[in-house]
Enzyme design. Sequence first.
Site, PDB file in Angstrom:
ATOM      1  N   GLU A 431     -10.873 -19.434  18.820  1.00 59.40           N
ATOM      2  CA  GLU A 431     -10.914 -20.398  17.726  1.00 59.40           C
ATOM      3  C   GLU A 431     -11.691 -19.941  16.485  1.00 59.40           C
ATOM      4  O   GLU A 431     -12.652 -20.597  16.056  1.00 59.40           O
ATOM      5  CB  GLU A 431     -11.483 -21.746  18.213  1.00 59.40           C
ATOM      6  CG  GLU A 431     -10.585 -22.424  19.238  1.00 59.40           C
ATOM      7  CD  GLU A 431     -11.062 -23.819  19.635  1.00 59.40           C
ATOM      8  OE1 GLU A 431     -12.187 -24.201  19.233  1.00 59.40           O
ATOM      9  OE2 GLU A 431     -10.324 -24.520  20.341  1.00 59.40           O
ATOM     10  N   GLU A 539      -5.513 -24.165  25.546  1.00 57.43           N
ATOM     11  CA  GLU A 539      -6.387 -25.329  25.700  1.00 57.43           C
ATOM     12  C   GLU A 539      -5.612 -26.602  25.387  1.00 57.43           C
ATOM     13  O   GLU A 539      -4.900 -26.674  24.393  1.00 57.43           O
ATOM     14  CB  GLU A 539      -7.612 -25.231  24.779  1.00 57.43           C
ATOM     15  CG  GLU A 539      -8.656 -24.197  25.181  1.00 57.43           C
ATOM     16  CD  GLU A 539      -9.934 -24.317  24.362  1.00 57.43           C
ATOM     17  OE1 GLU A 539     -10.217 -25.430  23.868  1.00 57.43           O
ATOM     18  OE2 GLU A 539     -10.639 -23.306  24.224  1.00 57.43           O
TER      19      GLU A 539
END
Length: 671
Positions: A431, A539
């Site tokens: 991320e 995720e």
Amino acid sequence: MAPRESPRPRKRHRHHNDKRRSQGGTPRRSRHEATSSHTESQALSADSLAKLNQLNQRERTKPQEVTPKKTRRKREREVVDEQIVVERSRKQHKRKKRRVVSGALLEEGNGEKLRGLRGGARSEEQYQEGESRKKKFWIIGVVALVVLIIIIVVAVVVSKKKSGGSSNSSSNSTSEAGKPSNSNLNGIDESSIPAGAKGTDLDPFSWYDTTDFNVTYTNETVGDLPIMGLNSTWDDSTTANPNVPAIGSAWGSYEDRPARGVNIGGWLSLEPFITPSLFSGGIVDEYTLTQSLGTNAKATLEKHYATFVSEQTFKDIADAGLDHVRIPFSYWAVVTYDGDPYVYRTSWRYLLRGIEWARKYGLRINLDVHGLPGSQNGWNHSGRLGPIGWLNGTDGTLNAQRSLDLHDRLSKFFAQDRYKNIIAFYGLCNEPKMTALNTTDVLDWTTSAFTTVRNNGIDAYVVFGDGFMGLANWQGKLQGNSGLILDVHQYVIFNADQIAYNHSKKVTYVCSDTGGGWIQQSEQSMNVATGFGPTIFAEWSQADTDCAPNLNNVGAGTRWEGDYDIGDSSTTVSSPDCPTKNSQCSCDSANGDPSTYSDTYKQFLQMFAEAQMASFEKGWGWFYWTWVTEDATQWSYQLGMAAGILPKKAYAPDFNCSSTVPSFSGLPETY
């Protein structure tokens, strides 16, 4: 323990005197208070007095036969002495029947000897009885002492055997509640650990838990990283379930057989909402946690590493019908820098053991570097909440190079033969916040990192994050790098518009192949003409609110109830974002015990999860976030299965987006 004092016979008589006083009687004098035979003669019986009177009477009535004075006195003494002996024998017999043993010198025959020494002569029979008892006492005492010595000697020998002769090692102690026994240290000589390595992370006697580790000392490294704890052999013949090949066999195409996996988040890279018990009193991330713990940080975190995840974790993951595991870890597993409070390299050993446990149950690995030097996104799960210092700020360039150096070492290590089959995906950076970073800088760094790991022998698919730019914006970028995979994390609850969808629309949106739905996004991203190409979804969760405590940061509030504030006015939410958009929006039910969930709410949660599975399987597969949490049920695959809101087997869902989505009527839209 202080030596016990010998009991005092007077104490017993004081006790009886006190009793007599309490009953209104006259205190009885101890026999030790008698000072002469004359005093004792005052207590003669009536019979003795009668004899004396008769003797005196005879002497008075027969004056012509006067007994010599000397003879009379002799007879008087004989009578008195006879009575004294009788009286002493009576008292002694009475005491013997009522005596209370209360100390070492009153034990068995010794008590009688004490009374004999202080109270006058005993009979020969009484003396022999006392001596016999004394002999028995000493025999019993000697035997007990010998047994005690044997026990102590055995304990010392066993302890020295475990610690290699050292008495200061506590690594394999079982006295601490819950501490592993570390029995595999038995037979290991602690003196085999070089002096310079004692107490370091290479010393197995300093490890909190040695279960399933190779505890033979070694300082061997690969890529400058230690192989500590690894066995020399491994077995890739196990399969996770009948639907997938064994680790030693080729997986084939992920487009045809998508991954079904789960993250082990909050284990080697901490997150407050996963383990809230570690975060309190102003602790907001791993940086402030380790900073606050100081010298206790290593012990605290290693205990967490050893207990939060175990071999059973991997067995349960395979039993759930999953076939891949994503393991997040951070740079301090490999290196730390000046000013870092993080625990250095302890998590490295647990990462290596986790991979071996995954191998045992046929689970393939997605390696995920979750925190890079400087923090790539400024969020707590990068290690440090706050400004982004990776490719940004004063040390941005320095941290970019540090991150490349990190991957140089990691890729050399994981290019070993033992990892070629089990590591399916190798992640570069979790991320990166490309909405705040310079896009070109991130792309250039990604290209350099990809080239480094490929040159070092990594054959696995190399993963990079989408940076929250939107899947459609990746078309034409970084293409041409064979084996490079785009990773996107899909959640409706962090989007102000999508969190407001009602229950039915949430499922419909996920299943939609038009209007920007998630199936449409998956298909567009997989097509190089409209997106990047190969895409995984590493995720996601079934949570339909952002209510889990600490999810948005410690004390940050929620969008759902309208009190979300992380100190950035551009993202602050000051009014409820749940579908009803009013004060009825509540986190109580979402955060409640799953046993309180209604049947309709359970139906929705499972369908919402299975809809996402179907959507992500249009790409290369998915990894649920996360396997275990302390209490956030809707974020834990383990707790979700136990609550009956996830399929019993991941490869056999009840819903696959081809069925009609119900309206979930009767289910309040306030939770």
